[in-house]
Design a protein around this motif. Structure first.
Motif, mmCIF file in Angstrom:
data_model
loop_
_atom_site.group_PDB
_atom_site.id
_atom_site.type_symbol
_atom_site.label_atom_id
_atom_site.label_comp_id
_atom_site.label_asym_id
_atom_site.label_seq_id
_atom_site.Cartn_x
_atom_site.Cartn_y
_atom_site.Cartn_z
ATOM 1 N N ASN A 196 17.499 -86.511 49.293
ATOM 2 C CA ASN A 196 16.483 -87.133 48.449
ATOM 3 C C ASN A 196 15.090 -87.000 49.081
ATOM 4 N N ASN A 197 14.967 -86.140 50.085
ATOM 5 C CA ASN A 197 13.662 -85.836 50.680
ATOM 6 C C ASN A 197 13.212 -84.459 50.211
ATOM 7 N N ARG A 198 11.910 -84.290 50.121
ATOM 8 C CA ARG A 198 11.359 -82.995 49.709
ATOM 9 C C ARG A 198 11.376 -82.017 50.883
ATOM 10 N N GLU B 281 10.029 -88.877 50.544
ATOM 11 C CA GLU B 281 11.189 -89.116 49.707
ATOM 12 C C GLU B 281 10.864 -88.787 48.254
ATOM 13 N N ALA B 282 11.830 -88.210 47.565
ATOM 14 C CA ALA B 282 11.672 -87.853 46.157
ATOM 15 C C ALA B 282 12.398 -88.875 45.288
ATOM 16 N N ASP B 283 12.241 -88.740 43.993
ATOM 17 C CA ASP B 283 12.858 -89.673 43.047
ATOM 18 C C ASP B 283 14.359 -89.452 42.884
ATOM 19 N N LYS B 284 14.804 -88.236 43.164
ATOM 20 C CA LYS B 284 16.219 -87.927 42.961
ATOM 21 C C LYS B 284 16.704 -86.983 44.059
#
Length: 124
Positions: free
Chosen positions: A61-63, A87-90
């Motif tokens: 869930n991290n870019r 961190e990303a949304d999904k």
């Protein structure tokens, strides 16, 4: 003298190693993933054809914005360095393809400079 240099330079094996970000996995690997789904938030899997191609599949869930760096030694060991961002949304799947004319005996992984391990190692 020139002849000696040509003979010596012809004996040196050139190492070719590269890493890229892929959009899709080979069908064989995708089938393995579908048949053996593992429910885990962060999953790192290594697939090898036993010769010259390795796929690292990382679900996080991290870019990850950059191609991983790598360093290798001449004793068949390579270290892959993945730098994660915010961190990303999904959860996203990142696919990295490592190709080399060396059949690596040891593949090390670092996430943001810290040692990490593969959750699953599979030959395809």
């Amino acid at each position: 003298m020139l002849m000696s240099i040509l003979i010596v330079s012809g004996c040196v094996e050139v190492t070719t190693t590269s890493i890229s970000i892929e959009k899709n996995l080979p069908k064989k690997i995708e089938k393995i993933l579908q048949e053996n789904s593992i429910d885990k938030e962060n999953l790192i899997q290594l697939f090898s054809n036993g010769k010259d191609t390795y796929y690292i599949v990382y679900e996080t869930n991290n870019r990850i914005d950059d191609i991983p760096g790598y360093s290798y030694t001449f004793d068949s060991e390579v270290t892959i360095n993945i730098s994660e961002g915010e961190e990303a949304d999904k959860i996203s799947r990142y696919i990295f393809k490592l190709t080399s004319n060396i059949n690596y005996k040891t593949i090390n992984l670092k996430l943001n400079g810290n040692p990490a391990s593969f959750d699953v190692v599979t030959h395809y």
